[in-house]
Design an enzyme around this catalytic site. Structure first.
Site, PDB file in Angstrom:
ATOM      1  N   THR A  32       0.814  -1.214   0.000  1.00  0.00           N
ATOM      2  CA  THR A  32       0.000   0.000   0.000  1.00  0.00           C
ATOM      3  C   THR A  32       0.849   1.266   0.000  1.00  0.00           C
ATOM      4  OG1 THR A  32      -1.840  -1.102   1.122  1.00  0.00           O
ATOM      5  CG2 THR A  32      -1.731   1.304   1.290  1.00  0.00           C
ATOM      6  N   ASN A  70       5.262  -1.198   4.020  1.00  0.00           N
ATOM      7  CA  ASN A  70       4.442  -0.515   5.022  1.00  0.00           C
ATOM      8  C   ASN A  70       5.211  -0.327   6.330  1.00  0.00           C
ATOM      9  OD1 ASN A  70       2.412  -0.498   3.142  1.00  0.00           O
ATOM     10  ND2 ASN A  70       1.290  -2.208   4.030  1.00  0.00           N
TER      11      ASN A  70
END
Length: 557
Positions: free
Chosen positions: A88, A109
């Site tokens: 992400t 992340n």
């Protein structure tokens, strides 16, 4: 006299009407002429959106959302991420810095400090920032400080002597913080406990009135009083599997078929977290974006403003149901309606020719391994913890007792540097031993040591993408790449985090200010977004930019 007076009144009304018509016509003509540079740049990121979603769902989209952008803008059908760890956070940082994770530093992340073994969240701030808004326990210790470069909006704000406004928002704090960059006036994210939009003292000391007003409407309560039913009859969803597909995990592992009664689900999914998994979460973000356009007067002066809108709900729905689900398709049909409303507001307030919009994604998503296997295609679930146990036993047999491995995460093995040094064992030797051992594991396609990334410039294939994900200070000692169709063993139906096209091939659409109406087939790297925006604005690009300017997107000045 009365007749003359009436005639004068009629003439006056006629002249006034002509004046109003003339002013209106001039305003329309003026709004149809592009300004010298965009007054507003809107960056839209739809998490976990594969390029093929646009083509697959095209027939059921309306004419004023995705279709309007694609048909009336520059639709780049071959845009890709060029790195392996498609998580992400790296996607957001790549879009706004114009560089690969190896350079901007957001390699995943989170990562581990090689000296202390401490786990470091990519947006965690060691300073004393506190939460503004949200629940009493909300954590405001976030900032973009771990990003090793400024962004294109940072550079524009510096160029404009701080007079540009930069607003970033998402249900996800990672998306909001990284997209906004260092100089954002505000980054807003959703607090799952209070159901309110919040920020941090890194940005401001208090929420502006327009955000307070949005929070006061209590829309999360209204949205959670509804239920999710498909927009179309179930038999119309021909591009995906049936509603009773056996491959779905579902919300809380329980709710897998329509309709979804939110009040029932909130009995097990606590507080307002459910909004991160349902279409109304996208609508909630849309509400905030529209309020920001009005509340901040974005795009109203000669200094270009920026609005980053990051839809994170597709990430959650994709993991729970997979890319072949009715839930995913219906989510995008509803997001299409949200985009239609957003575009209408932008064109009404700012004007199409004064606003530059790009829409893309931070990564795609893999197919469900079991589904691929049932189609007689190679795939599998990689048992990473089983592999790790075998490696530890192997190292114990070679070097004796000891915690030789700190962790395996983010497709990387982190070694215990202190123990290895104290034991006077060659770090390169233990890396090579581990690589030779794990290459016998089912599902592994590549395994590369940190020393190889540092001493070899790979020229082709997956090693290039792996190298683009490697940062000497933050990455692990060994990075692996699974075979196509394989994912790590997770408690969901699918995932992302590979360098294969299902995860790297994402949409890219340009729309608005001087954008050509065309379909672009040439290969494009997502790193090209930042320098292209900077060139359109006449501002310096981010200092580490590696992407190229997309010269054919805009009409000649």
């Amino acid at each position: 006299m009365g007749y003359i007076r009436n005639m004068k009144n009629k003439v006056g009304i006629l002249l006034l009407g002509m004046l109003v018509w003339t002013m209106s016509s001039m305003a329309q003509i003026e709004s149809s002429i592009p300004s010298d540079k965009p007054k507003l740049v809107i960056g839209i990121v739809v998490e976990q959106m594969r390029q093929d979603y646009i083509d697959r769902f095209w027939e059921n989209f309306g004419n004023k959302g995705f279709k309007k952008l694609a048909v009336n803008g520059s639709y780049c059908v071959n845009a890709n991420l060029n790195y392996a760890l498609t998580q992400t956070a790296p996607g957001y940082a790549t879009i706004v810095t114009g560089a690969e994770p190896c350079s901007h530093g957001i390699v995943s992340n989170y990562w581990y400090n090689k000296l202390t073994g401490e786990k470091i969240d990519c947006i965690y701030s060691e300073k004393k920032e506190t939460a503004i808004g949200g629940s009493k326990d909300a954590d405001g210790r976030v900032s973009p400080m771990n990003m090793l470069s400024t962004t294109f909006s940072d550079e524009a704000k510096l160029f404009n002597r701080g007079k540009s406004k930069v607003i970033s928002m998402s249900l996800s704090k990672y998306a909001a913080v990284l997209s906004g960059g260092y100089a954002a006036d505000a980054a807003y994210w959703f607090d799952h406990v209070s159901g309110e939009w919040m920020t941090s003292t890194y940005y401001t000391s208090s929420l502006p009135k327009w955000v307070v007003d949005v929070n006061s409407k209590k829309m999360p309560d209204e949205y959670l009083s509804r239920q999710w039913e498909p927009m179309l009859p179930l038999e119309k969803y021909n591009e995906v599997l049936s509603d009773s597909s056996k491959y779905e995990f579902g919300i809380d592992g329980m709710y897998k078929t329509f309709p979804y009664n939110y009040q029932n689900i909130t009995k097990t999914v606590r507080n307002y977290k459910l909004l991160t998994m349902i279409p109304e979460g996208n609508t909630l973000l849309n509400d905030l974006a529209v309020a920001a356009l009005y509340g901040e007067d974005l795009g109203k002066d000669e200094f270009t403003d920026f609005l980053f809108i990051n839809y994170s709900v597709p990430e959650e729905v994709g993991k729970l149901y997979g890319p072949q689900s009715i839930e995913v398709q219906d989510l995008f049909l509803r997001l299409d309606k949200d985009l239609e409303h957003l575009i209408d507001v932008v064109e009404d307030l700012v004007g199409k020719n004064n606003c530059l919009i790009y829409l893309t994604s931070n990564h795609g998503v893999s197919e469900m391994p079991q589904y691929l296997q049932d189609q007689k295609m190679p795939a599998g679930n990689f048992k990473q913890y089983y592999m790790l146990a075998l490696v530890k036993s192997y190292l114990k047999a070679l070097y004796g007792d000891g915690d030789w491995i700190v962790d395996f995460n983010n497709s990387q093995i982190y070694l215990n540097r202190s123990l290895i040094e104290d034991s006077q064992i060659s770090l390169n030797e233990i890396r090579e031993k581990i690589i030779d051992f794990i290459m016998n594991s089912a599902g592994i396609a590549n395994a590369i040591g940190a020393n190889q990334f540092q001493n070899i410039v790979f020229a082709e294939g997956m090693p290039v993408k792996m190298q683009n994900s490697y940062n000497q200070k933050r990455s692990g000692d060994i990075m692996i790449a699974l075979k196509p169709g394989w994912i790590e063993d997770i408690p969901y139906c699918t995932d992302h985090n590979s360098g294969y096209s299902c995860n790297t091939h994402v949409p890219l659409i340009w729309y608005g200010w001087k954008v050509k109406k065309q379909k672009v087939f040439s290969q494009i790297n997502i790193t090209d977004i930042a320098p292209t925006v900077s060139t359109a604005l006449g501002t310096p690009p981010p200092p580490i930019v590696s992407g190229k300017v997309l010269e054919n997107i805009f009409l000649n000045k």
